[in-house]
Design a protein around this motif. Sequence first.
Motif, short mmCIF file in Angstrom:
data_model
loop_
_atom_site.label_atom_id
_atom_site.label_comp_id
_atom_site.label_asym_id
_atom_site.label_seq_id
_atom_site.Cartn_x
_atom_site.Cartn_y
_atom_site.Cartn_z
N ARG A 4 0.81 -1.22 0.00
CA ARG A 4 0.00 0.00 0.00
C ARG A 4 0.84 1.26 0.00
O ARG A 4 0.32 2.35 0.11
CB ARG A 4 -0.89 0.02 1.24
CG ARG A 4 -1.92 -1.06 1.27
CD ARG A 4 -2.83 -0.78 2.43
NE ARG A 4 -3.37 -1.99 2.96
CZ ARG A 4 -4.07 -2.07 4.06
NH1 ARG A 4 -4.29 -1.00 4.77
NH2 ARG A 4 -4.54 -3.20 4.48
N GLY A 5 2.15 1.17 -0.06
CA GLY A 5 2.99 2.35 -0.03
C GLY A 5 3.86 2.36 1.19
O GLY A 5 4.42 1.34 1.59
N LYS A 6 3.95 3.50 1.81
CA LYS A 6 4.85 3.68 2.96
C LYS A 6 4.39 2.86 4.16
O LYS A 6 3.21 2.71 4.40
CB LYS A 6 4.89 5.17 3.32
CG LYS A 6 5.94 5.50 4.36
CD LYS A 6 5.99 6.98 4.65
CE LYS A 6 6.82 7.68 3.62
NZ LYS A 6 7.03 9.09 3.93
N ARG A 7 5.35 2.37 4.92
CA ARG A 7 5.05 1.69 6.19
C ARG A 7 5.73 2.46 7.31
O ARG A 7 6.93 2.70 7.27
CB ARG A 7 5.56 0.26 6.17
CG ARG A 7 5.38 -0.41 7.55
CD ARG A 7 5.58 -1.88 7.52
NE ARG A 7 4.43 -2.48 6.87
CZ ARG A 7 4.41 -3.73 6.42
NH1 ARG A 7 5.45 -4.51 6.55
NH2 ARG A 7 3.33 -4.20 5.83
N TYR A 8 4.94 2.84 8.30
CA TYR A 8 5.43 3.53 9.48
C TYR A 8 5.57 2.49 10.59
O TYR A 8 4.63 1.72 10.83
CB TYR A 8 4.43 4.60 9.92
CG TYR A 8 4.26 5.72 8.92
CD1 TYR A 8 4.92 6.92 9.09
CD2 TYR A 8 3.43 5.57 7.80
CE1 TYR A 8 4.76 7.96 8.18
CE2 TYR A 8 3.27 6.60 6.89
CZ TYR A 8 3.95 7.78 7.09
OH TYR A 8 3.79 8.79 6.19
N THR A 9 6.71 2.46 11.25
CA THR A 9 6.91 1.55 12.36
C THR A 9 7.39 2.34 13.57
O THR A 9 7.99 3.40 13.43
CB THR A 9 7.96 0.46 12.04
OG1 THR A 9 9.22 1.08 11.76
CG2 THR A 9 7.53 -0.39 10.85
N ALA A 21 2.08 0.76 10.68
CA ALA A 21 0.95 1.43 10.04
C ALA A 21 1.27 1.56 8.55
O ALA A 21 2.34 2.04 8.19
CB ALA A 21 0.72 2.81 10.65
N ASP A 22 0.36 1.09 7.72
CA ASP A 22 0.56 1.10 6.27
C ASP A 22 -0.18 2.24 5.60
O ASP A 22 -1.31 2.56 5.97
CB ASP A 22 0.08 -0.22 5.66
CG ASP A 22 0.97 -1.39 6.01
OD1 ASP A 22 2.18 -1.18 6.15
OD2 ASP A 22 0.44 -2.51 6.14
N GLY A 23 0.45 2.83 4.60
CA GLY A 23 -0.16 3.91 3.84
C GLY A 23 0.11 5.26 4.45
O GLY A 23 0.77 5.39 5.47
N GLU A 24 -0.39 6.28 3.79
CA GLU A 24 -0.21 7.64 4.28
C GLU A 24 -1.21 7.95 5.39
O GLU A 24 -2.34 7.47 5.36
CB GLU A 24 -0.37 8.65 3.14
CG GLU A 24 0.73 8.56 2.10
CD GLU A 24 2.12 8.82 2.69
OE1 GLU A 24 2.25 9.66 3.61
OE2 GLU A 24 3.07 8.15 2.26
N PRO A 25 -0.81 8.74 6.37
CA PRO A 25 -1.75 9.10 7.44
C PRO A 25 -2.91 9.95 6.92
O PRO A 25 -2.77 10.67 5.93
CB PRO A 25 -0.89 9.90 8.42
CG PRO A 25 0.39 10.20 7.73
CD PRO A 25 0.51 9.32 6.55
N LEU A 26 -4.04 9.86 7.61
CA LEU A 26 -5.22 10.65 7.26
C LEU A 26 -5.00 12.11 7.62
O LEU A 26 -5.52 13.01 6.97
CB LEU A 26 -6.44 10.13 8.03
CG LEU A 26 -6.80 8.67 7.81
CD1 LEU A 26 -7.86 8.22 8.81
CD2 LEU A 26 -7.28 8.48 6.37
N PHE A 27 -4.25 12.36 8.69
CA PHE A 27 -3.95 13.71 9.16
C PHE A 27 -2.69 13.66 10.01
O PHE A 27 -2.34 12.61 10.56
CB PHE A 27 -5.11 14.32 9.94
CG PHE A 27 -5.69 13.40 10.99
CD1 PHE A 27 -5.11 13.29 12.24
CD2 PHE A 27 -6.82 12.64 10.71
CE1 PHE A 27 -5.63 12.44 13.20
CE2 PHE A 27 -7.35 11.79 11.67
CZ PHE A 27 -6.76 11.69 12.92
N THR A 28 -2.01 14.80 10.09
CA THR A 28 -0.80 14.92 10.90
C THR A 28 -0.75 16.30 11.52
O THR A 28 -1.19 17.28 10.90
CB THR A 28 0.48 14.72 10.06
OG1 THR A 28 0.55 15.74 9.07
CG2 THR A 28 0.52 13.36 9.40
#
Length: 139
Positions: A4-9, A21-28
């Motif tokens: 799905r794209g970027k993975r945040y760990t 967390a997979d994908g881009e965040p909804l908000f930051t």
Amino acid sequence: MSDRGKRYTGGCLCGALRYEADGEPLFTGHCYCDDCRKASGSGFVPFMGFPSSAVRFSGQTRKFVSKAARGGDAVRNSCPVCGSLVFGGEIGKHDSFTIYAGSLDDPSFFSPKIAIFARNRPPWAVIPPNLTVYDAMPS
């Protein structure tokens, strides 16, 4: 990298509580509300929102529940071993989670876009330039 794209760990200080967390965040952004400041021991909490379907957790959590600005419950999760604040939301109950950006393995992945509850900001907590600033929670 996930399909799905970027993975945040990331996770807590001792490593007992982890997430992906997979994908881009909804908000930051940065939250300057009184509760976030007290929970973090800092001038604000840097946060990233993800749909619950995009996040996987491992390890135990210690949950703390307080009243949110809109009247519902705010659930903050920390590591029961080291006490690090890691994410907001209740596993199995909420449809999204707020990951606290200070817990990221790679902090360069965090790019804040908004500042919320700016009216509560202490004068020494500087709002970075180019953020959209809200005095309270945006609708």
